[in-house]
Design a protein around this motif. Structure first.
Motif, PDB file in Angstrom:
ATOM      1  N   THR A 301       0.836  -1.207   0.000  1.00  0.00           N
ATOM      2  CA  THR A 301       0.000   0.000   0.000  1.00  0.00           C
ATOM      3  C   THR A 301       0.860   1.242   0.000  1.00  0.00           C
ATOM      4  O   THR A 301       0.567   2.224  -0.705  1.00  0.00           O
ATOM      5  CB  THR A 301      -0.925  -0.001   1.219  1.00  0.00           C
ATOM      6  N   THR A 302       1.939   1.236   0.769  1.00  0.00           N
ATOM      7  CA  THR A 302       2.864   2.365   0.777  1.00  0.00           C
ATOM      8  C   THR A 302       3.470   2.585  -0.599  1.00  0.00           C
ATOM      9  O   THR A 302       3.581   3.726  -1.067  1.00  0.00           O
ATOM     10  CB  THR A 302       3.982   2.110   1.801  1.00  0.00           C
ATOM     11  N   GLY A 303       3.865   1.503  -1.273  1.00  0.00           N
ATOM     12  CA  GLY A 303       4.428   1.638  -2.605  1.00  0.00           C
ATOM     13  C   GLY A 303       3.444   2.206  -3.604  1.00  0.00           C
ATOM     14  O   GLY A 303       3.797   3.074  -4.418  1.00  0.00           O
ATOM     15  N   ILE A 304       2.197   1.740  -3.556  1.00  0.00           N
ATOM     16  CA  ILE A 304       1.184   2.240  -4.494  1.00  0.00           C
ATOM     17  C   ILE A 304       0.901   3.718  -4.252  1.00  0.00           C
ATOM     18  O   ILE A 304       0.824   4.512  -5.197  1.00  0.00           O
ATOM     19  CB  ILE A 304      -0.107   1.407  -4.373  1.00  0.00           C
ATOM     20  N   VAL A 305       0.771   4.106  -2.988  1.00  0.00           N
ATOM     21  CA  VAL A 305       0.547   5.523  -2.673  1.00  0.00           C
ATOM     22  C   VAL A 305       1.744   6.366  -3.126  1.00  0.00           C
ATOM     23  O   VAL A 305       1.580   7.463  -3.653  1.00  0.00           O
ATOM     24  CB  VAL A 305       0.279   5.702  -1.170  1.00  0.00           C
ATOM     25  N   GLY A 306       2.958   5.842  -2.934  1.00  0.00           N
ATOM     26  CA  GLY A 306       4.139   6.560  -3.400  1.00  0.00           C
ATOM     27  C   GLY A 306       4.158   6.731  -4.903  1.00  0.00           C
ATOM     28  O   GLY A 306       4.520   7.800  -5.417  1.00  0.00           O
ATOM     29  N   GLY A 307       3.753   5.698  -5.647  1.00  0.00           N
ATOM     30  CA  GLY A 307       3.694   5.813  -7.096  1.00  0.00           C
ATOM     31  C   GLY A 307       2.666   6.832  -7.555  1.00  0.00           C
ATOM     32  O   GLY A 307       2.928   7.653  -8.445  1.00  0.00           O
ATOM     33  N   LEU A 308       1.480   6.805  -6.959  1.00  0.00           N
ATOM     34  CA  LEU A 308       0.445   7.779  -7.310  1.00  0.00           C
ATOM     35  C   LEU A 308       0.880   9.195  -6.946  1.00  0.00           C
ATOM     36  O   LEU A 308       0.634  10.153  -7.702  1.00  0.00           O
ATOM     37  CB  LEU A 308      -0.862   7.426  -6.610  1.00  0.00           C
ATOM     38  N   PHE A 309       1.511   9.338  -5.793  1.00  0.00           N
ATOM     39  CA  PHE A 309       2.010  10.652  -5.382  1.00  0.00           C
ATOM     40  C   PHE A 309       3.018  11.200  -6.397  1.00  0.00           C
ATOM     41  O   PHE A 309       2.955  12.370  -6.780  1.00  0.00           O
ATOM     42  CB  PHE A 309       2.645  10.537  -3.999  1.00  0.00           C
ATOM     43  N   MET A 310       3.925  10.344  -6.863  1.00  0.00           N
ATOM     44  CA  MET A 310       4.940  10.805  -7.802  1.00  0.00           C
ATOM     45  C   MET A 310       4.337  11.164  -9.155  1.00  0.00           C
ATOM     46  O   MET A 310       4.809  12.088  -9.838  1.00  0.00           O
ATOM     47  CB  MET A 310       6.011   9.728  -7.965  1.00  0.00           C
ATOM     48  N   ILE A 311       3.300  10.465  -9.576  1.00  0.00           N
ATOM     49  CA  ILE A 311       2.639  10.801 -10.843  1.00  0.00           C
ATOM     50  C   ILE A 311       2.080  12.215 -10.796  1.00  0.00           C
ATOM     51  O   ILE A 311       2.256  13.013 -11.730  1.00  0.00           O
ATOM     52  CB  ILE A 311       1.524   9.778 -11.153  1.00  0.00           C
ATOM     53  N   TRP A 312       1.428  12.567  -9.689  1.00  0.00           N
ATOM     54  CA  TRP A 312       0.823  13.897  -9.613  1.00  0.00           C
ATOM     55  C   TRP A 312       1.862  14.985  -9.374  1.00  0.00           C
ATOM     56  O   TRP A 312       1.668  16.126  -9.790  1.00  0.00           O
ATOM     57  CB  TRP A 312      -0.255  13.912  -8.529  1.00  0.00           C
ATOM     58  N   VAL A 313       2.970  14.643  -8.729  1.00  0.00           N
ATOM     59  CA  VAL A 313       4.067  15.606  -8.641  1.00  0.00           C
ATOM     60  C   VAL A 313       4.634  15.889 -10.026  1.00  0.00           C
ATOM     61  O   VAL A 313       4.957  17.036 -10.364  1.00  0.00           O
ATOM     62  CB  VAL A 313       5.167  15.085  -7.689  1.00  0.00           C
ATOM     63  N   ASP A 314       4.741  14.858 -10.856  1.00  0.00           N
ATOM     64  CA  ASP A 314       5.213  15.048 -12.222  1.00  0.00           C
ATOM     65  C   ASP A 314       4.234  15.895 -13.031  1.00  0.00           C
ATOM     66  O   ASP A 314       4.647  16.739 -13.838  1.00  0.00           O
ATOM     67  CB  ASP A 314       5.425  13.691 -12.884  1.00  0.00           C
ATOM     68  N   VAL A 315       2.930  15.679 -12.841  1.00  0.00           N
ATOM     69  CA  VAL A 315       1.931  16.519 -13.511  1.00  0.00           C
ATOM     70  C   VAL A 315       2.089  17.971 -13.088  1.00  0.00           C
ATOM     71  O   VAL A 315       2.028  18.899 -13.910  1.00  0.00           O
ATOM     72  CB  VAL A 315       0.511  16.007 -13.208  1.00  0.00           C
ATOM     73  N   LEU A 316       2.304  18.182 -11.799  1.00  0.00           N
ATOM     74  CA  LEU A 316       2.521  19.543 -11.302  1.00  0.00           C
ATOM     75  C   LEU A 316       3.780  20.162 -11.907  1.00  0.00           C
ATOM     76  O   LEU A 316       3.792  21.344 -12.263  1.00  0.00           O
ATOM     77  CB  LEU A 316       2.624  19.520  -9.777  1.00  0.00           C
ATOM     78  N   ALA A 317       4.834  19.373 -12.043  1.00  0.00           N
ATOM     79  CA  ALA A 317       6.077  19.882 -12.626  1.00  0.00           C
ATOM     80  C   ALA A 317       5.891  20.272 -14.085  1.00  0.00           C
ATOM     81  O   ALA A 317       6.519  21.230 -14.572  1.00  0.00           O
ATOM     82  CB  ALA A 317       7.182  18.830 -12.501  1.00  0.00           C
ATOM     83  N   ARG A 318       5.029  19.552 -14.803  1.00  0.00           N
ATOM     84  CA  ARG A 318       4.818  19.846 -16.221  1.00  0.00           C
ATOM     85  C   ARG A 318       3.861  21.010 -16.451  1.00  0.00           C
ATOM     86  O   ARG A 318       3.945  21.670 -17.495  1.00  0.00           O
ATOM     87  CB  ARG A 318       4.273  18.602 -16.932  1.00  0.00           C
ATOM     88  N   CYS A 319       2.962  21.245 -15.512  1.00  0.00           N
ATOM     89  CA  CYS A 319       1.891  22.214 -15.749  1.00  0.00           C
ATOM     90  C   CYS A 319       2.009  23.481 -14.909  1.00  0.00           C
ATOM     91  O   CYS A 319       1.238  24.423 -15.121  1.00  0.00           O
ATOM     92  CB  CYS A 319       0.530  21.565 -15.465  1.00  0.00           C
ATOM     93  N   LEU A 320       2.936  23.533 -13.959  1.00  0.00           N
ATOM     94  CA  LEU A 320       2.998  24.688 -13.074  1.00  0.00           C
ATOM     95  C   LEU A 320       3.420  25.943 -13.815  1.00  0.00           C
ATOM     96  O   LEU A 320       2.905  27.040 -13.555  1.00  0.00           O
ATOM     97  CB  LEU A 320       3.973  24.409 -11.921  1.00  0.00           C
ATOM     98  N   LEU A 321       4.358  25.809 -14.759  1.00  0.00           N
ATOM     99  CA  LEU A 321       4.829  26.928 -15.566  1.00  0.00           C
ATOM    100  C   LEU A 321       4.512  26.670 -17.031  1.00  0.00           C
ATOM    101  O   LEU A 321       4.618  25.540 -17.511  1.00  0.00           O
ATOM    102  CB  LEU A 321       6.341  27.137 -15.394  1.00  0.00           C
ATOM    103  N   SER A 322       4.137  27.715 -17.736  1.00  0.00           N
ATOM    104  CA  SER A 322       3.807  27.582 -19.151  1.00  0.00           C
ATOM    105  C   SER A 322       5.075  27.362 -19.972  1.00  0.00           C
ATOM    106  O   SER A 322       6.052  28.109 -19.843  1.00  0.00           O
ATOM    107  CB  SER A 322       3.077  28.834 -19.647  1.00  0.00           C
ATOM    108  N   TYR A 323       5.028  26.334 -20.814  1.00  0.00           N
ATOM    109  CA  TYR A 323       6.123  26.008 -21.743  1.00  0.00           C
ATOM    110  C   TYR A 323       7.454  25.772 -21.028  1.00  0.00           C
ATOM    111  O   TYR A 323       8.514  25.930 -21.618  1.00  0.00           O
ATOM    112  CB  TYR A 323       6.299  27.112 -22.792  1.00  0.00           C
ATOM    113  N   GLN A 324       7.403  25.406 -19.765  1.00  0.00           N
ATOM    114  CA  GLN A 324       8.602  25.065 -19.010  1.00  0.00           C
ATOM    115  C   GLN A 324       8.289  23.874 -18.108  1.00  0.00           C
ATOM    116  O   GLN A 324       7.131  23.593 -17.808  1.00  0.00           O
ATOM    117  CB  GLN A 324       9.085  26.242 -18.152  1.00  0.00           C
ATOM    118  N   GLU A 325       9.357  23.210 -17.699  1.00  0.00           N
ATOM    119  CA  GLU A 325       9.202  22.056 -16.817  1.00  0.00           C
ATOM    120  C   GLU A 325      10.104  22.215 -15.607  1.00  0.00           C
ATOM    121  O   GLU A 325      11.312  22.411 -15.745  1.00  0.00           O
ATOM    122  CB  GLU A 325       9.566  20.767 -17.561  1.00  0.00           C
ATOM    123  N   LEU A 326       9.495  22.158 -14.442  1.00  0.00           N
ATOM    124  CA  LEU A 326      10.268  22.242 -13.208  1.00  0.00           C
ATOM    125  C   LEU A 326      10.882  20.880 -12.886  1.00  0.00           C
ATOM    126  O   LEU A 326      10.254  19.838 -13.120  1.00  0.00           O
ATOM    127  CB  LEU A 326       9.370  22.677 -12.041  1.00  0.00           C
TER     128      LEU A 326
END
Length: 350
Positions: A301-326
């Protein structure tokens, strides 16, 4: 004896809705996450593309190529990275009996980064984003050697009486992390500008270079190491009760702890070689699972939550700034440092 099946059925009935919810979120998250990005793609389009690939009826348009060749491999790599780092953090916190244990704070990530940069520097300054044999095989090997050296240095500084050296182990890990970070910076200083810039962005953490060809090694290593850890689950839980208790049960504590730390080093090294340095995931996710699921703390369960958490962090990194990736490491460091202070404040209050 008759009440035992009734109790088991009641326990399953309480856990089953939670498991179904986690499974539903795990299935829906990749489809929703694949719709985020510079190209405007709807969730229904993502679902159509995935179904088309499964039924061999793919259209081959630009949207299909973006989803299948760019976004889904990246999402899978993010899930594997989050899963592995969360597993490593949970196991480290158990075998060291330290709630602040984490591959990043223990110096494992810094040692792995140093080993990978040494390989890049010694083998002609090859780029980390090349698709050659160097980046696929020798980078993980160098990262694993660096992470193993970091683990051995931490254990050497703590000595044999680890049960009374919990705080010293964390401080040793932080010091070794700074040392390897300084050595990595020194290597980058003597490298060329282009190689230094490439390595610097990689060291901050990114899934931008993820592909189906590079996904197999992290997936296999994380899966094998997780299965191995699950085989020693009872021994690991016994160590959590104390070294003396584990000794009375016939467990070689020193050998088991060293083997588990090396497994965590292998997971971290392979992920660092492919994704760069991503910190604090192994610290945050196990605590989040304990808070959300009190009394039902499970490694998978910890691993699955960690994987889901990282997916949404990656989405945030791609969408937080326009035409840039954090870089991923910047976001996790900001969130993780606040979480680290929160844990310290909670311990002080208790």
């Amino acid at each position: 004896m008759k009440t035992l099946p009734v109790e088991m059925m009641g326990r399953v009935a309480r856990v089953l809705p939670l498991l179904l919810l986690v499974l539903l979120v795990a299935l829906m998250t990749p489809l929703i996450a694949a719709s985020f990005g510079a190209a405007d793609i709807q969730v229904s389009q993502v679902l159509q593309v995935v179904i088309g690939q499964l039924t061999d009826q793919s259209q081959g348009d630009i949207s299909s190529r973006i989803i299948m060749e760019l976004r889904l491999p990246r999402i899978m790599m993010a899930f594997v990275a989050g899963f592995g780092l969360a597993i490593a953090g949970a196991v480290l916190q158990t075998v060291t009996r330290n709630p602040l244990a984490d591959p990043y704070l223990f110096g494992i990530s810094s040692g792995a980064s140093f080993g990978a940069v040494v390989v890049i520097t010694l083998l002609g300054g090859a780029s980390v984003d090349s698709g050659a044999w160097l980046s696929h095989v020798s980078l993980p090997v160098g990262a694993f050697l660096g992470a193993s050296v970091a683990v051995l240095m931490v254990l050497a500084l703590c000595g044999r009486s680890l049960s009374t050296q919990i705080e010293r182990m964390l401080l040793s890990g932080v010091a070794i992390s700074f040392m390897f970070g300084a050595l990595t910076s020194l290597l980058l200083y003597f490298s060329g500008p282009q190689a230094a810039a490439s390595v610097l962005f990689w060291s901050l953490g990114s899934f931008a270079k993820a592909s189906w060809a590079t996904l197999w090694l992290p997936l296999v290593v994380v899966a094998v190491c997780t299965l191995t850890i699950l085989l020693f689950k009872r021994q690991i839980v016994a160590i959590k009760a104390g070294d003396e208790t584990a000794h009375t049960l016939g467990i070689n504590v020193q050998r088991l702890r060293l083997n588990i730390l090396l497994l965590c080093s292998l997971i971290t090294a392979v992920l660092v070689a492919n994704c760069g340095g991503i910190g604090f995931v192994g610290l945050m996710v196990p605590h989040i699972v304990r808070l959300l699921l009190p009394g039902r703390f499970a490694l998978l369960t910890t691993g699955i939550v960690g994987g889901l958490f990282m997916i949404w962090v990656d989405v945030l990194a791609r969408c937080l700034l326009s035409y840039q990736e954090l870089p991923i490491g910047i976001i996790t460091a900001v969130i993780g440092s606040v979480f680290f202070l929160f844990i310290l404040g909670g311990k002080r209050g208790r």
